[in-house]
Write an enzyme that holds these catalytic residues in place. Structure first.
Site, PDB file in Angstrom:
ATOM      1  N   LYS A 238      -2.212  -1.542  -3.894  1.00  0.00           N
ATOM      2  CA  LYS A 238      -3.082  -0.366  -3.812  1.00  0.00           C
ATOM      3  C   LYS A 238      -2.261   0.898  -3.852  1.00  0.00           C
ATOM      4  O   LYS A 238      -1.256   0.968  -3.144  1.00  0.00           O
ATOM      5  CB  LYS A 238      -3.843  -0.462  -2.499  1.00  0.00           C
ATOM      6  CG  LYS A 238      -4.735   0.704  -2.189  1.00  0.00           C
ATOM      7  CD  LYS A 238      -5.344   0.499  -0.840  1.00  0.00           C
ATOM      8  CE  LYS A 238      -6.110   1.736  -0.448  1.00  0.00           C
ATOM      9  NZ  LYS A 238      -6.653   1.646   0.872  1.00  0.00           N
TER      10      LYS A 238
ATOM     11  N   LYS B  53       0.850  -1.180   0.000  1.00  0.00           N
ATOM     12  CA  LYS B  53       0.000   0.000   0.000  1.00  0.00           C
ATOM     13  C   LYS B  53       0.886   1.230   0.000  1.00  0.00           C
ATOM     14  O   LYS B  53       1.719   1.413   0.890  1.00  0.00           O
ATOM     15  CB  LYS B  53      -0.893  -0.022   1.234  1.00  0.00           C
ATOM     16  CG  LYS B  53      -1.807   1.188   1.327  1.00  0.00           C
ATOM     17  CD  LYS B  53      -2.815   1.016   2.429  1.00  0.00           C
ATOM     18  CE  LYS B  53      -3.684   2.234   2.563  1.00  0.00           C
ATOM     19  NZ  LYS B  53      -4.684   2.065   3.624  1.00  0.00           N
TER      20      LYS B  53
END
Ligand code: PBG
Length: 330
Positions: free
Chosen positions: A256, A202
Site C-alpha cells: 500500500k 505500508k
C-alpha cells in the site's frame, strides 16, 4: 529471454489483429472476485453522506449499511473493509474508543454478520488512527509513537473485532511485532481460523489525504507518519517486513499504496510466492476520478490501472472503484 523467430516470419501484430484473438491471448484478467470494497461508517440514522474529497464515495450510518452491502453481494464482491468516522468527542490520546464493544465498527460487524451470515467477508483495520485525538496509529510518548504499548492495545482491538465476527484482521499500524502478538491472542481465544491480512508494506505516502478526511483524522494530524510507515525510497526493506510478518503468522500481505508501488508488489510476489493484495488508496481514487470527470482521460483508465495490479502479481485489490467497476465487468 526466449525469442522464437524473427521478422518478417515473426510478426507480433498478427496476434493482436482482432478482438477475439486478443481475448484468447490475455495474460491477466480482472473479475469481481478480485475486489475488496471499503465502506466508511458514521454515527446517526438514515445517513448516506458524501465525502467531499472522494467524489462518489459515501459514509453510511448502520441502518443504511444494507444498501451498500446488498450491492456488493449482488455484484459478487467477496469482501468489504470497514472504516469508521468517529466524532471528535469520542476520540482521546489513547484511542480508547477502539476497545468499546459498541463502537461503530463493532456495531457494523454485528449487523452485517447477522443479516448476511457468511455470504460476504468482513475485513477490519487494526490501528488507532480513526480513534486518537492526534490522528496517529498508536500511543504517543514524548512525540514518538510507542511500539510496545501500542501493540498491547492493538491485540485487544483485534480480539474484540474477532469476537464481533470479523473474518479478516488487518493490522495497518506498522508497529513491529504486532502480527505475532495478534496471532497469539486470537489462537488463545479459539480464533485459530480467523485470517490475518497484514499491511506488511505500508509506505508513509502522500496519497492518503482523502482517506484521512473520510475518517476525520486529517485536521488532527500535525506531523507525518515516517517513524513507523516505510520510506518510499526503499524496496528491499519491504522484503524484510514481509519475511517477519510471514514468520509471525500473516496469511496474506498487503502492499500500500498501489500504483506507485507495482515494483514492490512484484518483488514480494516473486520472492515469497504468498498471496499479496494491493491497496489502491484514496488519493489514487480521487485523482483518477477527477481526471475522468474533467475529461482529461477516459474511464477505461480505471480497468487499465486495476489490471496493472494483477499483472504485477496481486491476488486481490482493495479499491473504492470496486462497486462501479464490478457493474461494468458484469
Ligand atoms: C490508517 C490507514 C490509512 C489508510 C488505511 N488505513 C491512512 C494512514 O495510514 O494514514 C489509507 C487508505 C487510503 O488512503 O485509502 N491505519
Amino acid at each position: 529471454m526466449i525469442i522464437t523467430g524473427k521478422y518478417p516470419n515473426l510478426r507480433l501484430r498478427r496476434n493482436r489483429k482482432q478482438d477475439w484473438t486478443r481475448r484468447l491471448l490475455e495474460e491477466s484478467t480482472l473479475s469481481t472476485n478480485d475486489f475488496i470494497l471499503p465502506i466508511f461508517l458514521i454515527d446517526g440514522k438514515n445517513k448516506i453522506q458524501p465525502i467531499k474529497t472522494m467524489p462518489g464515495v459515501y459514509r453510511y450510518s448502520i441502518n443504511k449499511l444494507g444498501k451498500v452491502v446488498d450491492k456488493a453481494l449482488s455484484l459478487r464482491i467477496p469482501m468489504v473493509a470497514l472504516f469508521p468516522y468517529i466524532q471528535s468527542k469520542s476520540k482521546d490520546k489513547d484511542g480508547s474508543e477502539a476497545l468499546n464493544e459498541n463502537n461503530l465498527v463493532c456495531k457494523a460487524i454485528r449487523y452485517i454478520k447477522k443479516k448476511y451470515k457468511n455470504q460476504i467477508g468482513i475485513m477490519c483495520d487494526v490501528a488507532l488512527d480513526p480513534y486518537t485525538s492526534h490522528g496517529h496509529d498508536g500511543i504517543i510518548k514524548s512525540g514518538y509513537v510507542e511500539n510496545d504499548k501500542t501493540i498491547e492495545i492493538l491485540t485487544k482491538q483485534a480480539l474484540l473485532q474477532a469476537e464481533m465476527g470479523c473474518d479478516v484482521i488487518a493490522p495497518s499500524d506498522m508497529m513491529d511485532g504486532r502480527v505475532g502478538k495478534i496471532r497469539k491472542i486470537l489462537d488463545k481465544n479459539g480464533y485459530q481460523l480467523i485470517q490475518i491480512l497484514s499491511y506488511a508494506v505500508k509506505y508513509a505516502s502522500n496519497y492518503y489525504g482523502p482517506f484521512r478526511d473520510a475518517v476525520g483524522s486529517k485536521n488532527l494530524l500535525k506531523s507525518d507518519k515516517k517513524n513507523y510507515q516505510m520510506d518510499f525510497k526503499n524496496s528491499i526493506e519491504s522484503l524484510r517486513e514481509v519475511a517477519l510478518d510471514i514468520k509471525e503468522g500473516a496469511d496474506i500481505v498487503m502492499v500500500k499504496p498501489g500504483l506507485p508501488y507495482l515494483d514492490v508488489i512484484k518483488i514480494v510476489k516473486d520472492n515469497f510466492k504468498i498471496p499479496v493484495f494491493a491497496y489502491q488508496v484514496s488519493g489514487e481514487y480521487s485523482l483518477l476520478t477527477n481526471g475522468i470527470r474533467k475529461g482529461l482521460i477516459n474511464k477505461d483508465a480505471i480497468v487499465e490501472t486495476l489490471v496493472s495490479f494483477k499483472r504485477a502479481g496481486a491476488s486481490a485489490i482493495v479499491t473504492y472503484f470496486a462497486d462501479q467497476i464490478s457493474k461494468d465487468l458484469k
